[in-house]
Design an enzyme around this catalytic site. Structure first.
Site, PDB file in Angstrom:
ATOM      1  N   SER A 128       0.857  -1.193   0.000  1.00  0.00           N
ATOM      2  CA  SER A 128       0.000   0.000   0.000  1.00  0.00           C
ATOM      3  C   SER A 128       0.889   1.238   0.000  1.00  0.00           C
ATOM      4  CB  SER A 128      -0.938  -0.005   1.204  1.00  0.00           C
ATOM      5  OG  SER A 128      -1.938  -0.980   1.037  1.00  0.00           O
TER       6      SER A 128
ATOM      7  N   ASN B  94       4.406  -3.442  13.481  1.00  0.00           N
ATOM      8  CA  ASN B  94       4.596  -2.454  12.420  1.00  0.00           C
ATOM      9  C   ASN B  94       6.049  -1.991  12.315  1.00  0.00           C
ATOM     10  OD1 ASN B  94       2.265  -2.221  11.002  1.00  0.00           O
ATOM     11  ND2 ASN B  94       1.531  -0.368  11.986  1.00  0.00           N
ATOM     12  N   TYR B  95       6.864  -2.367  13.308  1.00  0.00           N
ATOM     13  CA  TYR B  95       8.312  -2.146  13.194  1.00  0.00           C
ATOM     14  C   TYR B  95       8.941  -3.507  12.916  1.00  0.00           C
ATOM     15  CZ  TYR B  95       7.647   2.532  15.227  1.00  0.00           C
ATOM     16  OH  TYR B  95       7.263   3.828  15.471  1.00  0.00           O
TER      17      TYR B  95
END
Ligand code: FAD
Length: 538
Positions: free
Chosen positions: A111, A476-477
């Site tokens: 995305s 998300n890391y």
């Protein structure tokens, strides 16, 4: 008429190609077969889409690089996709799932391209692979009377903020501080930002979704059921399906908010103030978010350097109220009226996002990151304050690196009120703050090994001060040092090595959901959630 007959012909050809796979791959390049399959499966959609193959190096490289955020994964040695396909409609996304599945092509979904380990555009475990790039699906519809917005997966956080602010000065949405993240990948991992202490994460404020599943069907919340909807809100991208769009529940923000940045060096008592911050920041008024950005004063290892700790904050209110709160709660920082900048919520987005003062908000519509580096990052969650001796040891390691970088984000407030199992994101009550460690460099492979080794050393050192059993990390890391799916093998044991760190015991439920909705493990990557039905990939 001619259109219909050529369509029919392509359908007949497609059936032929698909029913005789060995003949297909020997005679026709797989790309052609894939494109024909896409045409056949997109008959009722807008007829155009864009696809790129390495045959056209310039266009292919330009699209591949367009949103790729970590230059480490654009090095010539990084595996490249066989095709990049850029859908223009939801039907194209469905076609991409059906065709990749039929042709047994591994599919990666991108995305905004900010994945730390680039699993959205690089596969280290399968070849060939296709990248489905959703950057053209970026429509945003804001409905102020309903207090909601639909945002397509390819829209960036900055675009969403901009479009909300176009319609209302008193609405916002709590997700990332960085304005170029794609909402498709960002929200699936949690999505924190400067309003998290007041409103929680992006996933705590999502009310519906549209997704393409492994059978190519479009499902919304009602059609998919609560279990899958739960998994999508924090279980990490690329495991359950392709998010087409999120429905966001907007939050109320005041017309005037206040931002500030106050910096302390070691000589100005940085160590003592930071020691205090650890207990203070998670317990301040929920409207106040004070993160700490920790750097070295110079990149020159031979210079007389110091450590700088910058307290970078958003307060959802005016400066008078803020000064009152800070005077009582955190006088050690010495915040003055001159440090405070009153602005709109969108102004705070630009300020916290790092844009220079006079930047017009339209910059957010460019969807571009402010910086791009070669980098490696890791994360930790802290439950008890790090003692002063621990901080002093940390500074010693800091001085060994040219551009050391950390961000400490305070928790508490709404973050502590959401139960650990309400979403897959488990780092809630009891967490004081999250640490992000980053090593960046500009010279490609030349100094890479040194920086990678430095960040490992730093992470090892911090082990005694951070959460344990498991040592928690933020999905998300993404950090592939925590483990990865091996080529072609699905191992629950293996996945547990990162799964429990990212999700704690929510990992079990994620595996159950995955096994039910994608038993064949079609949606997979280096750290995807495994299906219990599959031991070996096809
Ligand atoms: C500079 C920078 C700043 C950041 N700041 C923040 C921050 O403030 N707060 C925060 O919470 N995080 C932050 N992050 C982390 C960010 O949330 C994650 O990297 C996130 O995954 C990015 O989403 P993306 O769509 O941009 O990335 P992508 O690389 O496109 O995707 C990330 C992951 O999601 C999957 N995915 C992508 N699109 C879809 C889709 N449509 N459906 C299903 N899966 C999909 C991918 O396959 C991949 O696994 C930051 C990252 C960077 C590089």
């Amino acid at each position: 008429m001619a259109f219909h007959s050529s369509l029919l012909l392509s359908q007949i050809l497609l059936l032929f190609f698909i029913s005789s796979p060995s003949w297909t791959s020997a005679t026709y390049p797989i790309q052609q077969t894939f494109f024909r399959c896409l045409s056949t499966n997109s008959v009722n959609s807008v007829p155009l889409w864009s696809y790129y193959t390495p045959n056209n190096v310039t266009a292919f490289t330009s699209v591949l690089n367009s949103t790729a955020n970590n230059l480490r994964y654009l090095l010539p040695t990084a595996p490249k996709p066989m095709i990049i396909f850029t859908p223009l409609s939801e039907v194209h996304v469905q076609a991409a799932v059906l065709c990749s599945r039929r042709l047994r092509l591994a599919l990666r979904v991108r995305s905004g391209g900010h994945d730390y380990e680039a699993v959205s555009y690089v596969s280290q475990i399968e070849s060939p692979f296709v990248v489905l790039d959703l950057s053209q699906l970026r429509a945003i519809e804001v409905d102020i009377p309903q207090g909601t917005a639909w945002a397509q997966a390819g829209a960036t956080t900055g675009e969403v903020y901009y479009q909300i602010a176009q319609k209302s000065k008193v609405h916002g949405f709590p997700m990332g501080l960085c304005t170029s993240l794609g909402v498709g990948g960002h929200i699936t991992g949690g999505a924190y930002g400067s309003m998290m202490r007041k409103f929680g994460l992006g996933v705590d404020n999502v009310v519906d979704v549209r997704m393409v599943d492994a059978k190519g069907r479009i499902l919304d919340r009602k059609a998919m059921g609560e279990d899958l909807f739960w998994a999508l809100r924090g279980g990490g991208g690329g495991s359950f399906g392709i998010i087409l769009a999120w429905k966001l529940k907007l939050v109320n923000v005041p017309e005037t908010v206040t931002v500030f940045t106050v910096t302390k060096t070691l000589e100005q008592g940085a160590t003592e103030v930071l020691y205090k911050w650890q207990n203070i920041a998670p317990n301040l008024d929920d409207r106040l978010f004070i993160r700490v950005i920790i750097q070295a004063s110079s990149a020159d290892l031979t210079a007389n350097r110091t450590v700088t700790t910058s307290y970078n904050a958003l307060f959802l209110g005016d400066s008078d109220t803020l000064l009152g709160i800070m005077g009582k709660g955190f006088p050690e920082l010495g915040l003055t009226r001159a440090d405070c900048v009153e602005t709109s919520w969108l102004g705070s987005v630009l300020y916290i996002g790092g844009y220079p003062k006079t930047t017009p908000p339209e910059v957010l519509l460019q969807g571009k990151p402010l910086f791009r580096n070669y980098f490696k990052a890791k994360s930790d969650f802290v439950r008890t304050p790090i003692p002063v001796e621990g901080l002093l040891g940390l500074w010693k390691i800091y001085f060994e690196e040219e551009v050391p970088f950390m961000i400490w984000n305070p928790y508490g407030g709404a973050m502590a009120r959401v139960p650990e199992s309400a979403t897959p994101f488990p780092h809630r009550r009891g967490t004081l703050f999250k640490i992000q460690y980053v090593a960046t460099w500009q010279d490609g492979t030349q100094s890479m090994a040194r920086h990678m080794s430095w960040i490992s050393k730093l992470y090892d050192y911090m082990g005694s001060y951070v959460s344990k059993n498991p040592r928690e990390a933020y999905v998300n890391y993404r950090d592939l040092d925590l483990g990865m799916n091996k080529k072609g093998v699905n191992s629950l044991m293996e996945a547990g090595s990162w799964g429990f760190r990212y999700f704690k015991s929510n990992f079990y439920r994620l595996v159950q959901v995955k096994t039910r909705v994608d038993p064949d493990n079609f949606f997979r990557h280096e750290q995807s959630i495994p299906s219990l039905h599959v031991k070996k990939w096809n």
